[in-house]
Design a protein around this motif. Structure first.
Motif, PDB file in Angstrom:
ATOM      1  N   PRO A  18       0.829  -1.203   0.000  1.00 41.39           N
ATOM      2  CA  PRO A  18       0.000   0.000   0.000  1.00 41.39           C
ATOM      3  C   PRO A  18       0.868   1.260   0.000  1.00 41.39           C
ATOM      4  O   PRO A  18       1.978   1.270   0.523  1.00 41.39           O
ATOM      5  CB  PRO A  18      -0.790  -0.115   1.300  1.00 41.39           C
ATOM      6  CG  PRO A  18       0.051  -0.978   2.183  1.00 41.39           C
ATOM      7  CD  PRO A  18       0.794  -1.913   1.266  1.00 41.39           C
ATOM      8  N   THR A  20       0.568   5.158   1.205  1.00 42.82           N
ATOM      9  CA  THR A  20      -0.239   6.067   2.018  1.00 42.82           C
ATOM     10  C   THR A  20       0.379   7.457   1.993  1.00 42.82           C
ATOM     11  O   THR A  20       1.522   7.636   1.578  1.00 42.82           O
ATOM     12  CB  THR A  20      -0.341   5.579   3.477  1.00 42.82           C
ATOM     13  OG1 THR A  20       0.979   5.518   4.033  1.00 42.82           O
ATOM     14  CG2 THR A  20      -1.008   4.217   3.557  1.00 42.82           C
ATOM     15  N   SER A  21      -0.394   8.434   2.446  1.00 40.98           N
ATOM     16  CA  SER A  21       0.113   9.803   2.499  1.00 40.98           C
ATOM     17  C   SER A  21      -0.086  10.375   3.899  1.00 40.98           C
ATOM     18  O   SER A  21      -1.233  10.542   4.340  1.00 40.98           O
ATOM     19  CB  SER A  21      -0.605  10.691   1.478  1.00 40.98           C
ATOM     20  OG  SER A  21      -0.135  12.021   1.597  1.00 40.98           O
ATOM     21  N   SER A  47      -2.801   9.951   6.641  1.00 41.02           N
ATOM     22  CA  SER A  47      -2.278   8.587   6.512  1.00 41.02           C
ATOM     23  C   SER A  47      -3.241   7.669   5.763  1.00 41.02           C
ATOM     24  O   SER A  47      -3.260   6.461   5.965  1.00 41.02           O
ATOM     25  CB  SER A  47      -1.921   7.994   7.878  1.00 41.02           C
ATOM     26  OG  SER A  47      -0.850   8.715   8.445  1.00 41.02           O
ATOM     27  N   ARG A  48      -4.011   8.256   4.862  1.00 43.92           N
ATOM     28  CA  ARG A  48      -4.938   7.467   4.044  1.00 43.92           C
ATOM     29  C   ARG A  48      -4.206   6.865   2.850  1.00 43.92           C
ATOM     30  O   ARG A  48      -3.202   7.389   2.391  1.00 43.92           O
ATOM     31  CB  ARG A  48      -6.087   8.342   3.565  1.00 43.92           C
ATOM     32  CG  ARG A  48      -7.037   8.756   4.660  1.00 43.92           C
ATOM     33  CD  ARG A  48      -8.165   9.602   4.096  1.00 43.92           C
ATOM     34  NE  ARG A  48      -9.200   9.823   5.075  1.00 43.92           N
ATOM     35  CZ  ARG A  48      -9.205  10.831   5.925  1.00 43.92           C
ATOM     36  NH1 ARG A  48      -8.225  11.703   5.936  1.00 43.92           N
ATOM     37  NH2 ARG A  48     -10.199  10.957   6.780  1.00 43.92           N
ATOM     38  N   ALA A  49      -4.770   5.785   2.324  1.00 43.96           N
ATOM     39  CA  ALA A  49      -4.199   5.124   1.151  1.00 43.96           C
ATOM     40  C   ALA A  49      -4.449   5.967  -0.093  1.00 43.96           C
ATOM     41  O   ALA A  49      -5.541   6.507  -0.284  1.00 43.96           O
ATOM     42  CB  ALA A  49      -4.808   3.747   0.974  1.00 43.96           C
TER      43      ALA A  49
END
Length: 147
Positions: free
Chosen positions: A100, A102-103, A108-110
């Protein structure tokens, strides 16, 4: 907290990596709000809006830059359009297809999945191809959340 909004424009109609949704300032949408798929992938950000519609710029629109983490390694991801992006990471980094992406700046969402990793023995970096595993052309609704 957020709202569900219908997509009101075709993804194929815009060559600029943008689309419109049927929610705007009357629905408490603000520029910079995140736009998520049902699978909780960030697919874009609200770029401009009026009272009842918003223009969303896709996270992987051509030349759009995003900070990301892949397997704990920081990277700068550059959008390539068509749900694709790329980045370079140090060659010793342990990254595999399917990891995955993430940001941290987007909660911290994908934002994507590693689709390909290639390296050249003469280069200090690995090239990582990233894709958004959401078929945008069949989406009818998105979820807009405050950033």
């Amino acid at each position: 907290s957020g709202i569900t909004a219908p997509i009101t424009s075709s993804f194929r109609a815009s060559p600029y990596g943008t689309f419109q949704v049927g929610a705007g300032s009357a629905d408490s949408v603000l520029a910079g709000d995140l736009v998520l798929s049902a699978e909780n992938f960030v697919i874009g950000r609200v770029e401009a809006l009026d009272e009842h519609t918003s223009l969303v710029k896709e996270i992987f629109a051509p030349n759009t830059v995003s900070d990301a983490l892949i397997h704990g390694v920081g990277a700068v991801v550059v959008g390539q359009g068509g749900r694709n992006a790329r980045t370079d990471v140090p060659r010793q980094t342990d990254i595999a297809v399917g990891d995955p992406v993430t940001s941290p700046v987007l909660g911290s969402r994908a934002i994507g999945i590693v689709g390909n990793v290639s390296e050249d023995s003469g280069n200090a970096f690995k090239r990582v191809q990233i894709y958004l595993p959401v078929n945008l052309s069949v989406l009818q609704f998105v979820y807009i959340v405050k950033q």
